[in-house]
Design a protein around this motif. Structure first.
Motif, PDB file in Angstrom:
ATOM      1  N   ALA A 153      66.791  85.596  35.318  1.00 56.48           N
ATOM      2  CA  ALA A 153      67.161  85.413  33.739  1.00 56.48           C
ATOM      3  C   ALA A 153      66.967  83.894  33.440  1.00 56.48           C
ATOM      4  CB  ALA A 153      68.993  85.502  34.041  1.00 56.48           C
ATOM      5  N   ASP A 154      66.799  82.900  34.193  1.00 53.13           N
ATOM      6  CA  ASP A 154      66.920  81.460  33.852  1.00 53.13           C
ATOM      7  C   ASP A 154      65.198  81.037  33.757  1.00 53.13           C
ATOM      8  OD1 ASP A 154      66.109  81.171  36.424  1.00 53.13           O
ATOM      9  OD2 ASP A 154      67.621  80.036  37.008  1.00 53.13           O
ATOM     10  N   GLY A 155      64.563  82.069  33.898  1.00 48.73           N
ATOM     11  CA  GLY A 155      62.840  81.678  33.593  1.00 48.73           C
ATOM     12  C   GLY A 155      62.218  81.576  34.985  1.00 48.73           C
ATOM     13  N   ARG A 156      63.066  81.432  36.072  1.00 56.22           N
ATOM     14  CA  ARG A 156      62.218  81.137  37.387  1.00 56.22           C
ATOM     15  C   ARG A 156      61.656  82.379  37.905  1.00 56.22           C
ATOM     16  NH1 ARG A 156      66.839  78.585  41.003  1.00 56.22           N
ATOM     17  NH2 ARG A 156      68.000  79.950  40.016  1.00 56.22           N
ATOM     18  N   ARG A 157      60.570  82.084  38.716  1.00 50.70           N
ATOM     19  CA  ARG A 157      59.983  83.381  39.405  1.00 50.70           C
ATOM     20  C   ARG A 157      60.116  83.247  41.010  1.00 50.70           C
ATOM     21  NH1 ARG A 157      54.056  83.080  37.118  1.00 50.70           N
ATOM     22  NH2 ARG A 157      54.453  80.790  37.548  1.00 50.70           N
TER      23      ARG A 157
ATOM     24  N   TYR B 214      60.596  79.360  51.218  1.00 48.25           N
ATOM     25  CA  TYR B 214      61.860  79.303  51.734  1.00 48.25           C
ATOM     26  C   TYR B 214      62.029  80.518  52.864  1.00 48.25           C
ATOM     27  CZ  TYR B 214      64.168  76.903  48.082  1.00 48.25           C
ATOM     28  OH  TYR B 214      64.525  75.990  47.081  1.00 48.25           O
ATOM     29  N   ASP B 215      62.096  79.727  54.113  1.00 50.50           N
ATOM     30  CA  ASP B 215      61.922  80.809  55.338  1.00 50.50           C
ATOM     31  C   ASP B 215      63.461  81.136  55.972  1.00 50.50           C
ATOM     32  OD1 ASP B 215      62.502  78.391  56.605  1.00 50.50           O
ATOM     33  OD2 ASP B 215      61.020  78.241  57.881  1.00 50.50           O
ATOM     34  N   ARG B 216      64.260  80.690  55.417  1.00 54.92           N
ATOM     35  CA  ARG B 216      65.535  80.998  55.641  1.00 54.92           C
ATOM     36  C   ARG B 216      66.376  81.305  54.848  1.00 54.92           C
ATOM     37  NH1 ARG B 216      68.767  76.973  58.021  1.00 54.92           N
ATOM     38  NH2 ARG B 216      67.874  75.433  56.485  1.00 54.92           N
ATOM     39  N   PRO B 217      67.131  82.615  54.833  1.00 53.32           N
ATOM     40  CA  PRO B 217      68.096  83.175  53.756  1.00 53.32           C
ATOM     41  C   PRO B 217      68.935  82.271  53.300  1.00 53.32           C
ATOM     42  CG  PRO B 217      68.508  84.267  55.966  1.00 53.32           C
ATOM     43  CD  PRO B 217      67.497  83.321  56.164  1.00 53.32           C
ATOM     44  N   GLU B 218      69.672  81.561  54.121  1.00 53.68           N
ATOM     45  CA  GLU B 218      70.864  80.451  53.498  1.00 53.68           C
ATOM     46  C   GLU B 218      70.313  79.602  52.352  1.00 53.68           C
ATOM     47  OE1 GLU B 218      74.298  77.721  55.176  1.00 53.68           O
ATOM     48  OE2 GLU B 218      72.745  78.777  56.457  1.00 53.68           O
ATOM     49  N   PRO B 219      69.479  79.088  52.693  1.00 52.70           N
ATOM     50  CA  PRO B 219      68.949  77.929  51.648  1.00 52.70           C
ATOM     51  C   PRO B 219      68.364  78.788  50.449  1.00 52.70           C
ATOM     52  CG  PRO B 219      67.680  77.752  53.672  1.00 52.70           C
ATOM     53  CD  PRO B 219      68.681  78.540  54.057  1.00 52.70           C
ATOM     54  N   LEU B 220      67.801  79.781  50.793  1.00 51.13           N
ATOM     55  CA  LEU B 220      67.324  80.551  49.338  1.00 51.13           C
ATOM     56  C   LEU B 220      68.285  81.106  48.814  1.00 51.13           C
ATOM     57  CD1 LEU B 220      64.988  82.090  48.100  1.00 51.13           C
ATOM     58  CD2 LEU B 220      65.348  83.982  49.571  1.00 51.13           C
ATOM     59  N   MET B 221      69.394  81.650  49.070  1.00 49.16           N
ATOM     60  CA  MET B 221      70.582  82.048  48.392  1.00 49.16           C
ATOM     61  C   MET B 221      71.240  80.713  47.762  1.00 49.16           C
ATOM     62  SD  MET B 221      72.184  84.351  46.650  1.00 49.16           S
ATOM     63  CE  MET B 221      71.392  85.849  47.622  1.00 49.16           C
ATOM     64  N   THR B 222      71.118  79.755  48.393  1.00 50.07           N
ATOM     65  CA  THR B 222      72.001  78.517  47.612  1.00 50.07           C
ATOM     66  C   THR B 222      70.916  78.146  46.548  1.00 50.07           C
ATOM     67  OG1 THR B 222      72.822  77.738  49.803  1.00 50.07           O
ATOM     68  CG2 THR B 222      72.660  76.176  48.181  1.00 50.07           C
ATOM     69  N   ALA B 223      69.603  77.998  46.626  1.00 57.14           N
ATOM     70  CA  ALA B 223      68.876  77.703  45.758  1.00 57.14           C
ATOM     71  C   ALA B 223      68.827  78.559  44.457  1.00 57.14           C
ATOM     72  CB  ALA B 223      67.406  77.441  46.138  1.00 57.14           C
ATOM     73  N   LEU B 224      69.212  79.673  44.398  1.00 59.25           N
ATOM     74  CA  LEU B 224      69.025  80.799  43.520  1.00 59.25           C
ATOM     75  C   LEU B 224      70.403  80.327  42.636  1.00 59.25           C
ATOM     76  CD1 LEU B 224      68.395  84.089  45.424  1.00 59.25           C
ATOM     77  CD2 LEU B 224      66.889  82.957  43.539  1.00 59.25           C
ATOM     78  N   ALA B 225      71.356  80.032  43.312  1.00 61.31           N
ATOM     79  CA  ALA B 225      72.518  79.633  42.609  1.00 61.31           C
ATOM     80  C   ALA B 225      73.136  80.666  41.580  1.00 61.31           C
ATOM     81  CB  ALA B 225      72.098  78.091  41.787  1.00 61.31           C
TER      82      ALA B 225
ATOM     83  N   ALA C 124      67.096  93.601  49.004  1.00 59.37           N
ATOM     84  CA  ALA C 124      67.881  93.684  47.980  1.00 59.37           C
ATOM     85  C   ALA C 124      67.470  93.157  46.915  1.00 59.37           C
ATOM     86  CB  ALA C 124      69.294  93.226  48.682  1.00 59.37           C
ATOM     87  N   LEU C 125      66.849  92.095  47.020  1.00 58.64           N
ATOM     88  CA  LEU C 125      66.504  91.293  45.727  1.00 58.64           C
ATOM     89  C   LEU C 125      65.291  92.221  45.035  1.00 58.64           C
ATOM     90  CD1 LEU C 125      66.071  87.706  47.100  1.00 58.64           C
ATOM     91  CD2 LEU C 125      67.932  88.562  45.644  1.00 58.64           C
ATOM     92  N   ALA C 126      64.574  93.048  45.768  1.00 58.35           N
ATOM     93  CA  ALA C 126      63.562  93.676  45.236  1.00 58.35           C
ATOM     94  C   ALA C 126      64.106  95.077  44.622  1.00 58.35           C
ATOM     95  CB  ALA C 126      62.325  94.133  46.130  1.00 58.35           C
ATOM     96  N   HIS C 127      65.152  95.548  45.175  1.00 59.14           N
ATOM     97  CA  HIS C 127      65.519  96.934  44.689  1.00 59.14           C
ATOM     98  C   HIS C 127      66.968  97.078  44.239  1.00 59.14           C
ATOM     99  CE1 HIS C 127      61.897  98.642  46.219  1.00 59.14           C
ATOM    100  NE2 HIS C 127      62.038  97.869  47.298  1.00 59.14           N
ATOM    101  N   GLU C 128      67.854  96.141  44.289  1.00 55.43           N
ATOM    102  CA  GLU C 128      69.288  96.225  43.861  1.00 55.43           C
ATOM    103  C   GLU C 128      69.243  95.686  42.239  1.00 55.43           C
ATOM    104  OE1 GLU C 128      72.158  94.730  46.266  1.00 55.43           O
ATOM    105  OE2 GLU C 128      71.400  95.607  48.123  1.00 55.43           O
ATOM    106  N   PRO C 129      70.325  96.381  41.792  1.00 56.44           N
ATOM    107  CA  PRO C 129      70.337  96.008  40.146  1.00 56.44           C
ATOM    108  C   PRO C 129      71.099  94.862  39.851  1.00 56.44           C
ATOM    109  CG  PRO C 129      71.984  97.940  40.665  1.00 56.44           C
ATOM    110  CD  PRO C 129      70.940  97.536  42.098  1.00 56.44           C
ATOM    111  N   LEU C 130      70.670  93.717  40.558  1.00 54.83           N
ATOM    112  CA  LEU C 130      71.331  92.228  40.253  1.00 54.83           C
ATOM    113  C   LEU C 130      70.950  91.970  38.664  1.00 54.83           C
ATOM    114  CD1 LEU C 130      69.509  90.997  43.512  1.00 54.83           C
ATOM    115  CD2 LEU C 130      71.874  91.723  43.319  1.00 54.83           C
ATOM    116  N   PRO C 131      72.070  91.541  38.232  1.00 53.62           N
ATOM    117  CA  PRO C 131      72.040  91.305  36.883  1.00 53.62           C
ATOM    118  C   PRO C 131      71.180  90.084  36.395  1.00 53.62           C
ATOM    119  CG  PRO C 131      74.255  90.657  37.845  1.00 53.62           C
ATOM    120  CD  PRO C 131      73.448  91.485  38.809  1.00 53.62           C
ATOM    121  N   TRP C 132      70.849  89.254  37.288  1.00 51.66           N
ATOM    122  CA  TRP C 132      70.215  88.048  37.146  1.00 51.66           C
ATOM    123  C   TRP C 132      68.636  88.187  37.355  1.00 51.66           C
ATOM    124  CZ3 TRP C 132      68.803  87.099  42.068  1.00 51.66           C
ATOM    125  CH2 TRP C 132      69.860  87.284  43.012  1.00 51.66           C
TER     126      TRP C 132
END
Length: 501
Positions: A68-72, A97-108, A44-52
């Motif tokens: 959008a905030d400069g992170r990679r 990040y090897d787990r999806p939950e903390p990755l999504m939390t960190a994306l904020a 999803a992160l690689a292929h969906e039109p996520l605005p950020w």
């Protein structure tokens, strides 16, 4: 320092109380479940039109997303059609990040907190689903529900593939099809004068002037706060709220819980149109030269509430001839048949041929791996298709009129002459869904399409499949856009080599 309490911890604790013998298996399955959900999220992160996500850059060792905030965000090259769990970690500004939950939390990003919770539950429930599986068997199932219960991992591309909020561990074990339970449906008596009925409600589900409406026990406990006066043993199918009665029809029950993406009830409108839609489906199937069957709706009833309704539908098995089997497309990988390129091409040719024929007539099927089934010959060849659940098809009145097909009284929400909407419905479910998941990768899907497409009758719809990106529902964007009604879409790259068809 203690790790924060997670859904994995909660499931482990509850499992220790109700099925302690499964705890070691659950723990062993967690790494694979994390990778499976993380792979779906990375798609999803690689292929969906996520605005950020500002831009995506392929690199020598994978793919980098500039936020959008400069992170990679960096991870492996993303095959949008792959079903293997190939993503074990991604890096956000160098932190893995090897787990999806903390990755999504960190994306904020907006609405990330709630979605992160869902991802945690999806991971834990997937590990639970895998933990209770028996040793693989080479013997094919003998009943329709056993085929359905072989689909353990849920949706092949949705990060919420096994998210079941509102279900305790005990309830997942008691009602989840992959756990192979027998579910006792309550039969709730309702005066017939207080019900809306479409089609013929069977005598076996009547008590004098009252209808006996099958009620899922979860619904009875959490929503209706009451059960029935009698029970009916049934076996849950892939959708969990639809169950098979031994030797009889399938029963779609009202289940007001969020499964994968949305709360799917049985609306009063869908009951009202059930008989007309079923008859319409039979008329369409008759125009496919015997290559498609539509399961008939036998009866539908509601107490004028989406929380108390039921639909009785034919089992797809009634369309199996001597020596044949009817297999849900989602269960095909369990057969080993898609490993043959020739078999996969034959299946793609059959499925696309039927789907495009109906699209030309004016009907776009939601032909994903749950709704679409294939009839296999005694030698395992794909010979016909069976389709069930017409509630989410799209119908183009102008196309129907061009072919002299009368438009019955159907719900307005399924009617559209927008060619993009019609093609999205079919190609998004069939090509980006059923065929892709059966093939298991972009290269395998491309080979099947390259072999099948040249044999299909030319049409503007086929030209669009050849020349345009493949539409797919933007499943993660939809979860991160809670105020939006309806589907959101993305455009997946055409599988490699499709440009040469």
């Amino acid at each position: 320092m203690h790790r924060p309490h997670t859904a994995e911890d909660e499931v482990a604790a509850d499992l220790a109380a109700v099925r302690p013998e499964l705890v070691p298996r659950f723990a062993a399955e967690l790494p694979g479940a994390r990778a499976a959900v993380l792979t779906r999220l990375w798609r999803a992160l690689a292929h969906e039109p996520l605005p950020w996500v500002r831009r995506r850059e392929p690199t020598g060792d994978g793919l980098t997303l500039w936020l959008a905030d400069g992170r990679r965000l960096h991870g492996p090259a993303a095959d949008p059609y792959a079903t293997d769990a190939y993503v074990t970690a991604v890096e956000l500004d160098g932190t893995p990040y090897d787990r999806p939950e903390p990755l999504m939390t960190a994306l904020a990003v907006p609405h990330a907190t709630g979605f992160a919770v869902e991802l945690g539950h999806s991971t834990a429930s997937l590990a639970l689903s895998r933990a209770g599986q028996p040793a693989p068997s080479a013997q094919w199932p003998g009943t329709d529900w056993e085929w359905e219960q072989r689909v353990v991992d849920g949706h092949p591309y949705h990060p919420n593939c096994r998210s079941r909020p509102g279900f305790s561990v005990a309830e997942q074990l008691a009602y989840g099809p992959e756990h192979r339970p027998v579910v006792r449906l309550g039969l709730l008596p309702v005066p017939e004068r207080e019900c809306l009925v479409s089609g013929a409600w069977p005598g076996g589900l009547r008590d004098g002037d009252r209808l006996l409406l099958p009620v899922h026990p979860w619904q009875a406990a959490h929503v209706l706060k009451r059960g029935g006066e009698a029970t009916l043993d049934a076996h849950p199918l892939m959708s969990l709220r639809t169950l098979a009665l031994p030797g009889g029809p399938h029963v779609k029950t009202a289940l007001s819980a969020r499964l994968t993406s949305s709360v799917r009830d049985i609306s009063v409108g869908s009951v009202r149109s059930a008989a007309a839609l079923s008859a319409f489906g039979e008329e369409l199937a008759a125009r496919t030269d015997g290559l498609l069957h539509m399961t008939r709706t036998l009866g539908a009833a509601t107490a004028h509430s989406p929380d108390l309704a039921a639909v009785l539908r034919e089992s797809p098995q009634v369309y199996a001839g001597p020596g044949e089997r009817v297999v849900p497309v989602a269960a095909l990988p369990c057969t080993g048949l898609p490993g043959s390129p020739a078999w996969l091409a034959a299946f793609a040719r059959l499925a696309l041929g039927v789907g495009l024929r109906l699209l030309e007539l004016g009907v776009a099927l939601e032909a994903h791996g749950q709704n679409l089934l294939v009839v296999l010959s005694s030698r395992g060849e794909p010979v016909r298709l069976v389709y069930r659940d017409l509630a989410d098809i799209r119908v183009g009145p102008a196309r129907l009129a061009r072919h002299g097909i009368a438009l019955p009284e159907l719900p307005g929400r399924i009617l559209t002459d927008d060619v993009t909407a019609l093609r999205r419905k079919l190609f998004g479910s069939l090509v980006a869904g059923a065929l892709a998941a059966t093939a298991g990768s972009g290269p395998a899907l491309a080979a099947a399409l390259a072999a099948a497409v040249p044999d299909l009758p030319d049409s503007p719809d086929l030209a669009a499949l050849r020349e345009e990106p493949v539409p797919a529902k933007a499943l993660t964007l939809m979860r991160l856009t809670p105020g939006h009604a309806g589907d959101l879409w993305t455009a997946l790259p055409r599988p490699p080599a499709v440009d040469t068809i």
